[in-house]
Scaffold this motif. Structure first.
Motif, mmCIF file in Angstrom:
data_model
loop_
_atom_site.group_PDB
_atom_site.id
_atom_site.type_symbol
_atom_site.label_atom_id
_atom_site.label_comp_id
_atom_site.label_asym_id
_atom_site.label_seq_id
_atom_site.Cartn_x
_atom_site.Cartn_y
_atom_site.Cartn_z
ATOM 1 N N TYR A 137 8.801 5.804 14.988
ATOM 2 C CA TYR A 137 9.113 5.221 13.675
ATOM 3 C C TYR A 137 10.512 5.644 13.284
ATOM 4 O O TYR A 137 10.893 6.810 13.424
ATOM 5 N N GLN A 140 12.196 3.887 6.353
ATOM 6 C CA GLN A 140 12.283 4.481 5.023
ATOM 7 C C GLN A 140 11.099 5.381 4.712
ATOM 8 O O GLN A 140 10.040 5.281 5.336
ATOM 9 N N ASP A 142 9.758 5.315 1.548
ATOM 10 C CA ASP A 142 8.982 4.333 0.775
ATOM 11 C C ASP A 142 9.995 3.432 0.057
ATOM 12 O O ASP A 142 11.188 3.517 0.330
ATOM 13 N N ASP A 143 9.516 2.603 -0.853
ATOM 14 C CA ASP A 143 10.406 1.664 -1.556
ATOM 15 C C ASP A 143 11.115 2.262 -2.772
ATOM 16 O O ASP A 143 11.926 1.596 -3.407
ATOM 17 N N SER A 155 4.856 6.560 1.171
ATOM 18 C CA SER A 155 3.827 5.751 1.839
ATOM 19 C C SER A 155 4.226 5.226 3.210
ATOM 20 O O SER A 155 3.396 5.237 4.134
ATOM 21 N N ASP A 156 5.458 4.782 3.398
ATOM 22 C CA ASP A 156 5.854 4.236 4.698
ATOM 23 C C ASP A 156 5.861 5.331 5.760
ATOM 24 O O ASP A 156 5.309 5.156 6.847
ATOM 25 N N SER A 159 2.276 6.656 6.408
ATOM 26 C CA SER A 159 1.508 5.714 7.235
ATOM 27 C C SER A 159 1.901 5.829 8.703
ATOM 28 O O SER A 159 1.049 5.768 9.596
ATOM 29 N N GLN A 174 10.092 -2.255 10.842
ATOM 30 C CA GLN A 174 10.194 -1.085 9.985
ATOM 31 C C GLN A 174 11.408 -1.239 9.080
ATOM 32 O O GLN A 174 12.495 -1.580 9.542
ATOM 33 N N LYS A 175 11.205 -0.990 7.786
ATOM 34 C CA LYS A 175 12.308 -1.112 6.821
ATOM 35 C C LYS A 175 13.249 0.066 7.005
ATOM 36 O O LYS A 175 12.804 1.220 7.031
#
Length: 185
Positions: A137, A140, A142-143, A155-156, A159, A174-175
């Motif tokens: 991975y 980010q 998260d947002d 969260s990202d 996860s 993946q962001k």
């Protein structure tokens, strides 16, 4: 506040090796091999003064505390030019680690060679490697961003770590992380 995204490198890329001084433990030197976890390794490029890092540092520390006991090695690296940004000096890194209760290694990449090897672009920049040192991975936390009103959750990244630990599939899209650019010499 500049918004620099991660350079998205291919998943499966092998973790570049390094040997750097830890500003959080009497300047002991550590390598990737010394710090890797049995289930995987999280490498975070960050620094002391970036507003994006300051926004997420408590969540980074919580993630480290939650997952190190589950076999994830955690290491942070600062590669910023300390001539132009003295607030990111090793002495200030030690103070930053103390103030933020960082008890994982916080390494100083004085030559910036490690950041270049990882193609790191911003702070924070998250790289999660599996037990075979392959990139699993790179995205980010998260947002949430400073000032956007979205609550911090991790969260990202959480996860992704859960998927790695529990052998679940992970979305290959993946962001990228967004943050301040690494301060190159």
């Amino acid at each position: 506040m500049a918004r620099t995204p991660s350079n998205m490198i291919p998943l499966g890329t092998i973790a570049p090796g390094f040997k750097l001084k830890d500003t959080n433990s009497n300047n002991e030197e550590y390598s990737f091999e010394d710090l890797k976890g049995s289930k995987g390794t999280l490498v975070i490029f960050m620094c002391n003064h970036c507003p994006f890092v300051l926004h997420v540092i408590k969540e980074i520390v919580m993630i480290a505390n939650d997952y190190r006991v589950q076999g994830i090695g955690v290491v942070a690296i600062s590669s910023n030019d300390i001539v132009k940004y003295p607030q990111d000096s090793p002495e200030m890194m030690t103070e930053f680690a103390f103030q933020n209760k960082i008890d994982f290694p916080y390494l100083f990449d004085e030559s910036q060679e490690v950041a270049k090897a990882y193609e790191a672009a911003c702070t924070p920049d998250f790289y999660l490697f599996d037990s075979q040192d392959r990139l699993f991975y790179h995205g980010q936390l998260d947002d949430s961003r400073p000032g956007n009103g979205i609550p911090l959750s991790g969260s990202d990244l959480r996860s992704a770590i859960d998927a790695l630990i529990y052998n679940r599939s992970l979305n290959e899209i993946q962001k990228p992380s967004i943050g301040c650019s690494i301060k190159w010499k």
